[in-house]
Design a protein around this motif. Structure first.
Motif, PDB file in Angstrom:
ATOM      1  N   ARG A 194     -17.663 -34.459 -18.556  1.00  6.72           N
ATOM      2  CA  ARG A 194     -16.642 -35.317 -19.157  1.00  6.72           C
ATOM      3  C   ARG A 194     -16.228 -36.444 -18.233  1.00  6.72           C
ATOM      4  NH1 ARG A 194     -14.396 -35.139 -24.427  1.00  6.72           N
ATOM      5  NH2 ARG A 194     -12.831 -36.799 -24.415  1.00  6.72           N
ATOM      6  N   LEU A 195     -16.195 -36.213 -16.919  1.00  8.10           N
ATOM      7  CA  LEU A 195     -15.689 -37.201 -15.973  1.00  8.10           C
ATOM      8  C   LEU A 195     -16.765 -38.135 -15.427  1.00  8.10           C
ATOM      9  CD1 LEU A 195     -13.200 -35.060 -13.831  1.00  8.10           C
ATOM     10  CD2 LEU A 195     -12.664 -36.597 -15.726  1.00  8.10           C
ATOM     11  N   GLN A 196     -18.020 -37.792 -15.565  1.00  7.04           N
ATOM     12  CA  GLN A 196     -19.085 -38.549 -14.896  1.00  7.04           C
ATOM     13  C   GLN A 196     -19.108 -40.025 -15.316  1.00  7.04           C
ATOM     14  OE1 GLN A 196     -22.991 -36.910 -15.454  1.00  7.04           O
ATOM     15  NE2 GLN A 196     -23.877 -38.082 -13.766  1.00  7.04           N
ATOM     16  N   ASP A 197     -19.235 -40.307 -16.569  1.00  6.17           N
ATOM     17  CA  ASP A 197     -19.307 -41.701 -17.038  1.00  6.17           C
ATOM     18  C   ASP A 197     -17.972 -42.435 -16.908  1.00  6.17           C
ATOM     19  OD1 ASP A 197     -21.974 -41.364 -17.600  1.00  6.17           O
ATOM     20  OD2 ASP A 197     -21.647 -40.867 -19.717  1.00  6.17           O
ATOM     21  N   PRO A 198     -16.829 -41.831 -17.281  1.00  5.18           N
ATOM     22  CA  PRO A 198     -15.551 -42.547 -17.105  1.00  5.18           C
ATOM     23  C   PRO A 198     -15.264 -42.931 -15.656  1.00  5.18           C
ATOM     24  CG  PRO A 198     -15.257 -40.728 -18.621  1.00  5.18           C
ATOM     25  CD  PRO A 198     -16.626 -40.594 -18.050  1.00  5.18           C
ATOM     26  N   LEU A 199     -15.649 -42.079 -14.708  1.00  4.56           N
ATOM     27  CA  LEU A 199     -15.440 -42.428 -13.300  1.00  4.56           C
ATOM     28  C   LEU A 199     -16.312 -43.610 -12.905  1.00  4.56           C
ATOM     29  CD1 LEU A 199     -15.231 -38.905 -11.594  1.00  4.56           C
ATOM     30  CD2 LEU A 199     -13.384 -40.561 -11.842  1.00  4.56           C
ATOM     31  N   ALA A 200     -17.527 -43.635 -13.417  1.00  4.23           N
ATOM     32  CA  ALA A 200     -18.419 -44.764 -13.105  1.00  4.23           C
ATOM     33  C   ALA A 200     -17.871 -46.054 -13.704  1.00  4.23           C
ATOM     34  CB  ALA A 200     -19.824 -44.465 -13.637  1.00  4.23           C
ATOM     35  N   ARG A 201     -17.356 -45.994 -14.934  1.00  2.00           N
ATOM     36  CA  ARG A 201     -16.790 -47.198 -15.555  1.00  2.00           C
ATOM     37  C   ARG A 201     -15.530 -47.665 -14.836  1.00  2.00           C
ATOM     38  NH1 ARG A 201     -18.067 -44.330 -20.409  1.00  2.00           N
ATOM     39  NH2 ARG A 201     -15.863 -43.717 -20.617  1.00  2.00           N
ATOM     40  N   ALA A 202     -14.797 -46.730 -14.217  1.00  2.00           N
ATOM     41  CA  ALA A 202     -13.573 -47.091 -13.499  1.00  2.00           C
ATOM     42  C   ALA A 202     -13.874 -47.603 -12.097  1.00  2.00           C
ATOM     43  CB  ALA A 202     -12.640 -45.893 -13.425  1.00  2.00           C
ATOM     44  N   GLY A 203     -15.149 -47.734 -11.761  1.00  2.00           N
ATOM     45  CA  GLY A 203     -15.509 -48.238 -10.445  1.00  2.00           C
ATOM     46  C   GLY A 203     -15.378 -47.201  -9.353  1.00  2.00           C
ATOM     47  N   ILE A 204     -15.522 -45.929  -9.739  1.00  2.00           N
ATOM     48  CA  ILE A 204     -15.451 -44.850  -8.746  1.00  2.00           C
ATOM     49  C   ILE A 204     -16.786 -44.099  -8.784  1.00  2.00           C
ATOM     50  CG2 ILE A 204     -14.110 -42.867  -7.907  1.00  2.00           C
ATOM     51  CD1 ILE A 204     -11.824 -43.787  -9.671  1.00  2.00           C
ATOM     52  N   PRO A 205     -17.821 -44.679  -8.184  1.00  2.00           N
ATOM     53  CA  PRO A 205     -19.131 -44.023  -8.234  1.00  2.00           C
ATOM     54  C   PRO A 205     -19.132 -42.752  -7.373  1.00  2.00           C
ATOM     55  CG  PRO A 205     -19.204 -45.932  -6.790  1.00  2.00           C
ATOM     56  CD  PRO A 205     -17.847 -45.935  -7.427  1.00  2.00           C
ATOM     57  N   MET A 206     -19.697 -41.705  -7.929  1.00  2.00           N
ATOM     58  CA  MET A 206     -19.791 -40.420  -7.217  1.00  2.00           C
ATOM     59  C   MET A 206     -21.159 -39.831  -7.461  1.00  2.00           C
ATOM     60  SD  MET A 206     -16.046 -38.689  -8.030  1.00  2.00           S
ATOM     61  CE  MET A 206     -16.210 -37.526  -6.686  1.00  2.00           C
ATOM     62  N   SER A 207     -21.730 -39.270  -6.404  1.00  2.00           N
ATOM     63  CA  SER A 207     -23.001 -38.570  -6.565  1.00  2.00           C
ATOM     64  C   SER A 207     -22.766 -37.277  -7.341  1.00  2.00           C
ATOM     65  CB  SER A 207     -23.616 -38.266  -5.192  1.00  2.00           C
ATOM     66  OG  SER A 207     -22.788 -37.359  -4.474  1.00  2.00           O
ATOM     67  N   GLN A 208     -23.859 -36.700  -7.808  1.00  2.00           N
ATOM     68  CA  GLN A 208     -23.743 -35.459  -8.566  1.00  2.00           C
ATOM     69  C   GLN A 208     -23.136 -34.352  -7.710  1.00  2.00           C
ATOM     70  OE1 GLN A 208     -24.415 -35.398 -11.784  1.00  2.00           O
ATOM     71  NE2 GLN A 208     -23.752 -33.275 -11.980  1.00  2.00           N
ATOM     72  N   GLN A 209     -23.506 -34.333  -6.438  1.00  2.63           N
ATOM     73  CA  GLN A 209     -22.962 -33.308  -5.536  1.00  2.63           C
ATOM     74  C   GLN A 209     -21.459 -33.508  -5.326  1.00  2.63           C
ATOM     75  OE1 GLN A 209     -24.928 -33.174  -1.752  1.00  2.63           O
ATOM     76  NE2 GLN A 209     -23.719 -31.456  -0.989  1.00  2.63           N
ATOM     77  N   GLN A 210     -21.033 -34.775  -5.159  1.00  3.95           N
ATOM     78  CA  GLN A 210     -19.613 -35.059  -4.967  1.00  3.95           C
ATOM     79  C   GLN A 210     -18.810 -34.716  -6.227  1.00  3.95           C
ATOM     80  OE1 GLN A 210     -20.012 -39.205  -3.895  1.00  3.95           O
ATOM     81  NE2 GLN A 210     -19.641 -38.776  -1.705  1.00  3.95           N
ATOM     82  N   LEU A 211     -19.394 -35.025  -7.392  1.00  2.00           N
ATOM     83  CA  LEU A 211     -18.718 -34.723  -8.654  1.00  2.00           C
ATOM     84  C   LEU A 211     -18.557 -33.217  -8.846  1.00  2.00           C
ATOM     85  CD1 LEU A 211     -17.516 -35.729 -11.313  1.00  2.00           C
ATOM     86  CD2 LEU A 211     -19.824 -35.688 -12.286  1.00  2.00           C
ATOM     87  N   GLN A 212     -19.599 -32.458  -8.517  1.00  3.24           N
ATOM     88  CA  GLN A 212     -19.525 -31.002  -8.653  1.00  3.24           C
ATOM     89  C   GLN A 212     -18.477 -30.416  -7.703  1.00  3.24           C
ATOM     90  OE1 GLN A 212     -20.976 -28.991 -10.832  1.00  3.24           O
ATOM     91  NE2 GLN A 212     -22.100 -30.663 -11.831  1.00  3.24           N
ATOM     92  N   GLN A 213     -18.399 -30.973  -6.488  1.00  9.09           N
ATOM     93  CA  GLN A 213     -17.409 -30.494  -5.525  1.00  9.09           C
ATOM     94  C   GLN A 213     -15.996 -30.819  -5.991  1.00  9.09           C
ATOM     95  OE1 GLN A 213     -18.036 -28.626  -2.724  1.00  9.09           O
ATOM     96  NE2 GLN A 213     -15.809 -28.417  -2.666  1.00  9.09           N
TER      97      GLN A 213
END
Length: 410
Positions: free
Chosen positions: A140-159
């Motif tokens: 749920r958070l992966q794409d909205p975070l990217a659109r908000a200019g907060i890029p996160m790797s998959q590992q960072q998102l899982q953490q």
């Protein structure tokens, strides 16, 4: 410490009112089981889905029952009980009985759906943070975070999602009532918090645990519970028969079996459920009642060594009087403890405490008025047969040998 000294009550002389009361209770209990179609088993034995839900405030039990009963997907009877106690505040147990293996999963999903529709906000299109899994939250958070200019790797998102759910579950028992409660999550800045609030909402409940028991497992547990009780009675019969006499062992086992049957009958009369905790209470009752009986039997054996010519009934009465203080203190204190458990233990321990409450009352008098009279009846019966048995007539040859004088040896 002795509460009673030098008592001389005629306990065995007052045995018949208690024996009649036991017969009445036994017949009433068995009749209740037959006419009500059997015992009322809990989900442990008959199978079903059991869900534990924590609410932010006082659980609206009537609203939950109404919502569950109006669901067309949930089949079978639905039970809703609230927990009490400091460690289980605002918790509710929702159970549905099993209709079939396929219906089991349908019931579970339907229960969660009913809770979400009744107390959640699914129409908002947001994700319920209080009941979301780590995988669902990360997606749920992966794409909205990217659109908000907060890029996160998959590992960072899982953490990040792992830390959010860790704070939710460990610090707040799975129930967040305000997003500020997530301030201790590592790396949760204002941008991530803003995205989290836009994509999720906080439902006023959290599904803490879901248990599912199939019909085969329930039947297997039921059979093992019966075997455990029978094995316990059989082992005690062998022990007492070896320690005393076989009739003592038989009397003790009949008394304990009598306690168990009456207690189960009372469960049927009062429409109480038989669950695994109730079986634990019955096994506890078996040991408790047997211990009291053995104490009396041991004192009877000691008295018989001293007073061999005294009638057995007097010996038994003296033994019961000598152990009266011990019986009253042990049973009385245990009874007070179980009363407190029954009144304040809540619905989870209700069956356990009810079984012990009935068992202590029945088990205390059965050691005196059931087990001891069985031994007395048997000894009186064997003595009567011994006195009335005809003497064996000697054979002619034996009679001739007895009457013939012995020849002198030259």
């Amino acid at each position: 410490m002795e509460l009673f000294k030098n008592t001389n009550f005629d306990f065995l002389g007052k045995k018949w009112p208690f024996i009649i009361a036991s017969l009445v209770l036994t017949v009433a209990g068995l009749a209740s089981i037959v006419f009500s179609g059997g015992l009322k088993y809990g989900i442990d034995f008959k199978g079903g889905a059991l869900m534990t839900v924590k609410f932010a405030g006082a659980p609206p039990l009537d609203k939950i029952r109404t919502a569950m009963s109006h669901s067309s997907q949930i089949k079978g009877e639905v039970s809703v009980q609230n927990f009490t106690g400091a460690t289980a505040q605002n918790e509710v147990e929702i159970g549905t009985e099993l209709q079939s293996e396929t219906q089991l999963n349908i019931n579970r999903q339907a229960m969660e759906q009913v809770l979400n529709q009744t107390f959640g906000n699914p129409s908002s299109g947001k994700l319920d943070l209080n009941n979301a899994s780590q995988e669902a939250l990360a997606q749920r958070l992966q794409d909205p975070l990217a659109r908000a200019g907060i890029p996160m790797s998959q590992q960072q998102l899982q953490q990040l999602t792992r830390d959010i759910l860790k704070v939710r579950d460990s610090e707040h028992s799975g129930l967040i009532t305000n997003y500020s409660e997530l301030s201790s999550v590592p790396g949760l800045n204002a941008g991530i918090m803003n995205t989290l609030q836009q994509e999720t909402y906080l439902a006023p409940f959290h599904v803490m645990q879901v248990q599912m028991v199939g019909p085969k497992v329930g039947a297997d547990l039921r059979n093992k519970a019966v075997l455990a009780t029978l094995y316990a009675l059989g082992g005690m019969l062998i022990y007492i028969a070896f320690r005393f006499e076989w009739i003592y062992g038989l009397g003790a086992v009949i008394a304990v079996f009598h306690d168990t049957i009456i207690t189960i009958g009372l469960f049927s009369i009062f429409k109480e459920e038989i669950s695994m905790t109730v079986i634990a209470a019955l096994l506890t009752l078996v040991g408790y009642s047997m211990n009291d009986t053995i104490v009396i039997f041991d004192r009877i054996r000691e008295n018989l060594k001293i007073s061999r010519r005294e009638p057995l009934e007097q010996v038994m009465n003296r033994a019961v009087n000598q152990t009266l203080s011990r019986t009253v203190m042990t049973s009385g204190l245990t009874f007070l403890t179980v009363i407190a458990l029954f009144l304040f233990g809540g619905p989870v321990l209700h069956g356990f405490s009810f079984a012990l409450l009935c068992g202590i009352i029945v088990g205390t008098y059965s050691s005196v008025f059931i087990a001891s009279p069985i031994v007395l009846f048997w000894h009186n019966y064997t003595d009567k047969r011994r006195r009335t048995a005809p003497a064996v007539a000697p054979s002619p040859r034996t009679d001739a040998v007895r009457r013939s004088p012995t020849k002198a040896v030259k």
